[in-house]
Design a protein around this motif. Structure first.
Motif, PDB file in Angstrom:
ATOM      1  N   LEU A 304       0.746  -1.259  -0.059  1.00 31.77           N
ATOM      2  CA  LEU A 304      -0.014   0.037  -0.178  1.00 31.77           C
ATOM      3  C   LEU A 304       0.916   1.287  -0.218  1.00 31.77           C
ATOM      4  N   GLY A 305       1.747   1.093   0.779  1.00 32.11           N
ATOM      5  CA  GLY A 305       2.888   2.653   0.654  1.00 32.11           C
ATOM      6  C   GLY A 305       3.638   2.730  -0.559  1.00 32.11           C
ATOM      7  N   THR A 306       3.829   1.311  -1.085  1.00 27.89           N
ATOM      8  CA  THR A 306       4.371   1.728  -2.509  1.00 27.89           C
ATOM      9  C   THR A 306       3.622   2.125  -3.444  1.00 27.89           C
ATOM     10  N   PHE A 307       2.274   1.540  -3.374  1.00 27.53           N
ATOM     11  CA  PHE A 307       1.125   2.200  -4.564  1.00 27.53           C
ATOM     12  C   PHE A 307       1.023   3.468  -4.103  1.00 27.53           C
ATOM     13  N   LEU A 308       1.084   4.096  -2.962  1.00 26.89           N
ATOM     14  CA  LEU A 308       0.737   5.442  -2.487  1.00 26.89           C
ATOM     15  C   LEU A 308       2.014   6.213  -3.266  1.00 26.89           C
ATOM     16  N   THR A 309       3.327   5.701  -2.984  1.00 27.70           N
ATOM     17  CA  THR A 309       4.335   6.717  -3.338  1.00 27.70           C
ATOM     18  C   THR A 309       4.554   6.662  -4.994  1.00 27.70           C
ATOM     19  N   TYR A 310       4.151   5.657  -5.695  1.00 29.43           N
ATOM     20  CA  TYR A 310       4.426   5.626  -7.049  1.00 29.43           C
ATOM     21  C   TYR A 310       3.441   6.472  -7.883  1.00 29.43           C
ATOM     22  N   LYS A 311       2.140   6.315  -7.240  1.00 24.51           N
ATOM     23  CA  LYS A 311       1.206   7.228  -7.906  1.00 24.51           C
ATOM     24  C   LYS A 311       1.202   8.685  -7.668  1.00 24.51           C
ATOM     25  N   ALA A 312       1.674   9.035  -6.498  1.00 20.59           N
ATOM     26  CA  ALA A 312       1.932  10.411  -6.037  1.00 20.59           C
ATOM     27  C   ALA A 312       2.936  10.864  -7.057  1.00 20.59           C
ATOM     28  N   LYS A 313       4.180  10.082  -7.078  1.00 16.89           N
ATOM     29  CA  LYS A 313       5.323  10.612  -8.101  1.00 16.89           C
ATOM     30  C   LYS A 313       4.634  10.883  -9.426  1.00 16.89           C
ATOM     31  N   GLY A 316       2.980  14.193  -9.444  1.00 19.70           N
ATOM     32  CA  GLY A 316       3.775  15.383  -9.017  1.00 19.70           C
ATOM     33  C   GLY A 316       3.404  15.571  -7.356  1.00 19.70           C
ATOM     34  N   VAL A 317       2.836  14.767  -6.754  1.00 19.02           N
ATOM     35  CA  VAL A 317       2.625  15.069  -5.329  1.00 19.02           C
ATOM     36  C   VAL A 317       3.889  14.822  -4.353  1.00 19.02           C
ATOM     37  N   PRO A 318       4.380  15.548  -3.416  1.00 20.13           N
ATOM     38  CA  PRO A 318       5.373  15.050  -2.714  1.00 20.13           C
ATOM     39  C   PRO A 318       4.952  14.245  -1.619  1.00 20.13           C
ATOM     40  N   VAL A 319       5.950  13.278  -1.385  1.00 19.11           N
ATOM     41  CA  VAL A 319       5.756  12.259  -0.162  1.00 19.11           C
ATOM     42  C   VAL A 319       6.930  12.234   0.586  1.00 19.11           C
ATOM     43  N   VAL A 320       6.557  12.114   1.859  1.00 17.68           N
ATOM     44  CA  VAL A 320       7.546  11.948   2.914  1.00 17.68           C
ATOM     45  C   VAL A 320       7.260  11.027   3.885  1.00 17.68           C
ATOM     46  N   TYR A 321       8.218  10.393   4.578  1.00 19.66           N
ATOM     47  CA  TYR A 321       8.202   9.377   5.516  1.00 19.66           C
ATOM     48  C   TYR A 321       8.602   9.977   6.806  1.00 19.66           C
ATOM     49  N   VAL A 322       7.629   9.511   7.917  1.00 18.12           N
ATOM     50  CA  VAL A 322       7.979  10.202   9.202  1.00 18.12           C
ATOM     51  C   VAL A 322       8.111   8.943  10.160  1.00 18.12           C
ATOM     52  N   ASP A 323       8.988   9.345  11.341  1.00 22.30           N
ATOM     53  CA  ASP A 323       9.260   8.239  12.478  1.00 22.30           C
ATOM     54  C   ASP A 323       7.687   8.011  12.953  1.00 22.30           C
ATOM     55  N   ALA A 324       7.548   6.736  13.031  1.00 26.83           N
ATOM     56  CA  ALA A 324       6.078   6.306  13.447  1.00 26.83           C
ATOM     57  C   ALA A 324       6.253   6.237  15.025  1.00 26.83           C
ATOM     58  N   ALA A 325       6.952   6.193  15.628  1.00 23.53           N
ATOM     59  CA  ALA A 325       7.114   6.415  17.143  1.00 23.53           C
ATOM     60  C   ALA A 325       6.082   7.381  17.999  1.00 23.53           C
ATOM     61  N   CYS A 326       5.250   6.491  18.576  1.00 21.55           N
ATOM     62  CA  CYS A 326       4.266   7.357  19.534  1.00 21.55           C
ATOM     63  C   CYS A 326       3.369   8.132  18.889  1.00 21.55           C
ATOM     64  N   THR A 327       3.082   7.873  17.550  1.00 19.91           N
ATOM     65  CA  THR A 327       2.090   8.743  16.808  1.00 19.91           C
ATOM     66  C   THR A 327       0.592   8.178  17.354  1.00 19.91           C
ATOM     67  N   SER A 328       0.233   7.009  17.859  1.00 19.71           N
ATOM     68  CA  SER A 328      -1.025   6.607  18.296  1.00 19.71           C
ATOM     69  C   SER A 328      -1.056   7.089  19.862  1.00 19.71           C
ATOM     70  N   GLN A 329       0.027   7.463  20.492  1.00 19.08           N
ATOM     71  CA  GLN A 329      -0.021   7.891  21.964  1.00 19.08           C
ATOM     72  C   GLN A 329       0.031   9.456  22.062  1.00 19.08           C
ATOM     73  N   GLU A 330       0.340  10.067  21.178  1.00 21.20           N
ATOM     74  CA  GLU A 330       0.603  11.651  21.079  1.00 21.20           C
ATOM     75  C   GLU A 330      -0.668  12.445  20.728  1.00 21.20           C
ATOM     76  N   CYS A 331      -1.153  13.338  21.711  1.00 18.54           N
ATOM     77  CA  CYS A 331      -2.220  14.276  21.215  1.00 18.54           C
ATOM     78  C   CYS A 331      -1.867  15.270  20.101  1.00 18.54           C
ATOM     79  N   SER A 332      -2.667  15.170  19.096  1.00 20.13           N
ATOM     80  CA  SER A 332      -2.429  16.030  18.088  1.00 20.13           C
ATOM     81  C   SER A 332      -2.660  17.555  18.450  1.00 20.13           C
ATOM     82  N   GLN A 333      -3.415  17.813  19.630  1.00 21.68           N
ATOM     83  CA  GLN A 333      -3.692  19.397  19.987  1.00 21.68           C
ATOM     84  C   GLN A 333      -2.480  19.805  20.813  1.00 21.68           C
ATOM     85  N   CYS A 334      -2.179  19.244  22.104  1.00 22.41           N
ATOM     86  CA  CYS A 334      -1.210  19.821  22.869  1.00 22.41           C
ATOM     87  C   CYS A 334       0.080  18.854  22.787  1.00 22.41           C
ATOM     88  N   HIS A 335       0.179  17.805  22.035  1.00 27.39           N
ATOM     89  CA  HIS A 335       1.447  16.829  21.931  1.00 27.39           C
ATOM     90  C   HIS A 335       2.066  16.302  23.063  1.00 27.39           C
TER      91      HIS A 335
END
Length: 390
Positions: A304-313, A316-335
């Motif tokens: 799925l990630g591969t399909f997303l990146t090649y279709k984005a390319k 002309g849509v930029p794609v970045v990969y980020v560190d997955a650590a704690c994304t599910s435990q971090e509050c998106s408002q106050c962090h």
């Protein structure tokens, strides 16, 4: 940008017999060349050619190009094997699996794919036929078929070699195409965060969820049926188990294609980039109860990630990969980060500011935020070098 287009060949029984004999001869020659390479410790195409080229032509009656491709296929296989050994795919040096993989020559299945260049294969796109070399001579007017979109891409952008393959009783030609890329959007207005999961295959920071509940129920039924067939152990049961496994793989691929197409279209429409979690090594890091392991290890997150990146390319849509650590435990408002922020699989409640949100959407907001930071810091858009267009 490279894409691979697969078209179906429609040979007559006589043509199919010639193609089958050709694959068998080429793979027998490659297996023999692999034995010579193993015994003489010769792994480079030019050096191996000196040891095998003449005998391959005389013994298996291969043409010059076919003989060279069989030799190169052998060297490429050893290169892949050595890379896998170095990367630990077969375990650590000294283990039984590592020793077994490194201690014997490579062999090729009788119907393994064989590369063809333009001297051995020519396309007649208007007639939907190919002219292809076989051990019985040049064979003309072999019909092929495919989706109109794929055939248009093939006619306009095919470059380099094509592979002749025989899979599940069907003949295919797999051709490499060079697709022009759209100019990359170097000034995105933001990033669309995408959280990949099992209950929800993908959840975006826009609030869209692609649920996997019905799909997972179907996959559980398929796994139960395959397990029952495998326990039975008869030849017919094994054939049926293989058939159901292939059906599930095709279903998963179709789902991933549809999801990735929608996400890329939304990002392109709104002028944003796409931020994804770097899930490399997740199968080794995550500890789950035994009933959950099959679900985690069988869903193709990387696909799925591969399909997303090649279709984005392509868009002309930029794609970045980020560190997955704690994304599910971090509050998106106050962090604020706390394991207790996620009391259930679907619910997120921040213990610091009281923010309440669906857990997957909260994660996708964090991914989008990290994607923007990574882009500002100079992260580059990435995409796979080669992808199958089906």
């Amino acid at each position: 940008m490279k894409l691979v287009v697969r078209v179906k060949l429609l040979p007559t029984p006589t043509q199919a017999a010639a193609l089958e004999a050709t694959l068998h001869a080429c793979n027998e020659a490659a297996t023999w060349a692999a034995q010579v390479a193993f015994d003489a410790d010769v792994r480079r195409p030019l050096d191996l050619r000196k040891h095998t080229y003449t005998e391959i032509k005389e013994r298996w009656k291969l043409g010059a190009q076919a003989a060279q491709h069989s030799i190169k296929k052998t060297c490429d296989a050893y290169t892949t094997l050595n890379a896998n050994l170095r990367n630990g795919r077969y375990g650590r040096p000294g283990t039984k699996r590592h020793t077994r993989a490194a201690g014997k020559p490579i062999t090729f299945r009788p119907e393994a794919a064989q590369p063809y260049d333009d001297r051995m294969l020519s396309w007649q796109h208007e007639q939907r036929t190919v002219s292809i070399w076989t051990t019985a001579g040049r064979m003309k007017n072999v019909a092929f078929a495919g989706q109109e979109e794929q055939l248009a891409v093939l006619a306009a952008h095919r470059r380099g070699e094509s592979d002749l393959a025989y899979q599940n009783g069907i003949w295919y030609l797999i051709a490499t195409c060079e697709i022009p890329e759209q100019p990359l959007n170097t000034d995105p207005v933001g990033f669309l965060g995408v959280d990949l999961g099992i209950v929800n295959i993908a959840a975006t920071s826009d609030g869209t969820r692609h649920s996997g509940r019905s799909i997972n129920r179907r996959r559980e039924k398929d796994r139960a049926l395959r397990s029952k067939l495998q326990k039975k152990g008869t030849k017919s049961a094994k054939r049926r188990a293989k058939k159901y496994a292939g059906r599930e793989a095709r279903r998963n691929k179709d789902i991933n294609h549809k999801i990735s197409k929608r996400i890329v279209a939304e990002a392109e429409r709104t002028g944003r980039g796409i931020a994804l979690e770097d899930l490399g090594g997740i199968r080794e890091r995550v500890r789950l109860r035994k009933p959950q392991r099959t679900t985690l290890h069988s869903w193709p997150f990387h696909q799925l990630g591969t399909f997303l990146t090649y279709k984005a390319k392509r868009a002309g849509v930029p794609v970045v990969y980020v560190d997955a650590a704690c994304t599910s435990q971090e509050c998106s408002q106050c962090h604020h980060i706390d394991k207790a922020n996620r009391p259930t699989q679907a619910r997120f409640v921040c213990r610091s500011c009281g923010f309440v949100e669906h857990a997957d959407h909260n994660s996708s907001h964090n991914i989008a935020h990290r994607g923007w930071i990574a882009w500002v810091r100079g992260a580059q858009s990435t995409a796979p070098a080669l992808t199958l267009l089906t």
